[in-house]
Design an enzyme around this catalytic site. Structure first.
Site, PDB file in Angstrom:
ATOM      1  CB  SER A 125      -4.858   8.342 -39.314  1.00 14.85           C
ATOM      2  OG  SER A 125      -4.998   7.029 -38.823  1.00 14.85           O
TER       3      SER A 125
ATOM      4  NE  ARG B 103       1.504   2.209 -29.462  1.00 14.36           N
ATOM      5  CZ  ARG B 103       0.917   1.955 -30.643  1.00 14.36           C
ATOM      6  NH1 ARG B 103       1.656   1.695 -31.710  1.00 14.36           N
ATOM      7  NH2 ARG B 103      -0.373   1.947 -30.758  1.00 14.36           N
TER       8      ARG B 103
ATOM      9  CE  LYS C   5       3.806   7.412 -41.840  1.00 20.52           C
ATOM     10  NZ  LYS C   5       3.599   6.331 -40.871  1.00 20.52           N
TER      11      LYS C   5
HETATM   12  C1  GLV Z   1      -1.089   3.030 -35.500  1.00 18.01           C
HETATM   13  O1  GLV Z   1      -0.732   3.088 -36.651  1.00 18.01           O
HETATM   14  C2  GLV Z   1      -0.278   3.364 -34.379  1.00 18.01           C
HETATM   15  O2  GLV Z   1       0.947   3.567 -34.559  1.00 18.01           O
HETATM   16  O3  GLV Z   1      -0.802   3.448 -33.269  1.00 18.01           O
END
Ligand code: GLV
Length: 390
Positions: A107, A165, A253
């Site tokens: 990543s 999140r 992706k």
């Molecule tokens: C980054 O791509 C993540 O999903 O935290």
């Protein structure tokens, strides 16, 4: 040593050993986490057809993904911050993938840099980039990946803006972790993690810090995405980014819609990954496994279709392959292994999945992964949904 029989065994150990902030980072979806949950739970709506008295000897899972030989169709997906799940985590995971004969995708948000991972491994790995605004940074990043010998470029196309999140916000997620009374208390119970972390210098975003300008807080993923990512992305820009790479196949992706899959064919990508970013972006989007078949039906003869999202077992891999994927990715499953037991844990995750895939394929009466097709499945008629016309 703990007996590992399945991916959940690794997850339990992982939870005990890794600071909460990083466990939460991996184990979250955006907002209500509906899509995150359904990515896994929707697999259980598809059934496998048990067959008997079929020759199940001499089985093989070997195939190719974008022309690269793989010992089974399971690549390690790009996962951010893996060097925080375990010290030098990207190197450990890349080495485990190398030994298992499957691709490792590094990543951009890794802790160990591209060069560091290349130095510590012997086989080329794949490199993932986001669609950032800064052309200069993108060019340099892609050139670094080429120079390090990366053999495929994975462009994440589903992160123009970041889905929230909640746990990351509450935990004040940062790399390395900021020391607050709460995080110190948590870290004090994760002594093994801490000791290993003291033994490495890789504690920052190695591909970004010192390489990207104008990042106000280089330890904060949220502020970097808000500042650097391109909300105005379009297909011309994607083509432009693809043109920066001449080191092998390009994989896009983050495709969940048939129209976008067709556009990916038109733009000339070598492969697409049907993915909703592990349920971390658009909460309320379809699970990846529900989105797979319509995309395979629309473009599967024109482009290699890969699958990512919710895989926690070899049976899940088998179902995705039977629905037409030419390869799959695991993300959380290998992250659990890494956090639980370092390189050995990633190897354990891959071996669990390999064995489950192999035996389940056999019990469906197939000996070669290339023979796996829809005939081994029982899929509810409305699995992909009969949606009202707009
Ligand atoms: C980054 O791509 C993540 O999903 O935290």
């Amino acid at each position: 040593m703990a007996v590992i029989t399945n991916i959940d065994d690794l997850k339990r150990i992982y939870r005990r050993r890794v600071p909460k902030m990083f466990y939460d980072y991996a184990e979250s979806g955006s907002w209500t986490e509906q899509t995150f949950r359904e990515n896994s739970s929707d697999f259980s709506q598809i059934y496998l057809r048990q067959r008997i008295a079929k020759d199940m000897s001499n089985r093989t899972l070997a195939t190719q993904m974008v022309g690269h030989d793989v010992s089974m169709p399971v690549a390690l997906a790009p996962v951010g911050l893996t060097g925080m799940q375990s010290a030098d985590g990207e190197i450990k995971a890349a080495r485990a993938a190398e030994k298992a004969g499957v691709p490792f995708t590094l990543s951009t948000m890794s802790v160990c840099s591209i060069e560091e991972v290349a130095r510590k491994t012997t086989r080329p790995f794949w490199f993932q980039v986001y669609t950032l605004k800064d052309d200069d940074f993108m060019r340099r990043l892609i050139a670094r990946a080429k120079k390090a010998g990366c053999s495929a470029l994975v462009i994440t196309v589903d992160l123009q803006v970041l889905g929230q999140r909640h746990k990351d916000v509450r935990n004040g997620l940062s790399t390395p972790p900021k020391l607050t009374p709460k995080s110190i208390l948590d870290l004090s119970t994760k002594w093994r993690w801490g000791l290993e972390m003291l033994g490495t210098r890789n504690r920052f975003f190695g591909n970004i810090v010192g390489h990207a300008d104008g990042v106000s807080d280089p330890g904060s993923l949220a502020s970097w995405t808000a500042e650097a990512f391109d909300p105005a992305l379009d297909w011309t820009r994607i083509r432009h980014l693809m043109d920066m790479w001449d080191g092998g196949p390009v994989i896009l992706k983050g495709i969940l819609d048939v129209e976008d899959a067709k556009a990916a064919v038109a733009v000339g990508a070598d492969a697409i990954v049907v993915s909703n970013h592990g349920g971390r972006q658009l909460d309320g989007a379809l699970s990846s496994i529900r989105a797979l078949r319509p995309i395979v039906d629309a473009v599967g003869d024109k482009i290699e279709v890969h699958f990512d999202g919710g895989i926690r077992s070899g049976q899940d891999v088998l179902k995705a392959m039977a629905l037409g994927a030419k390869g799959t990715y695991i993300g959380r499953a290998w992250t659990y292994g890494l956090g639980a037991m370092g390189q050995k844990g990633v190897t354990a995750a891959l071996e669990v999945i390999r064995k489950e895939l192999d035996v389940s394929m056999a019990l469906c009466g197939r000996r070669d992964i290339h023979e796996v097709d829809r005939d081994i499945l029982l899929v509810p008629e409305d699995f992909e949904g009969r949606w009202a016309a707009n």
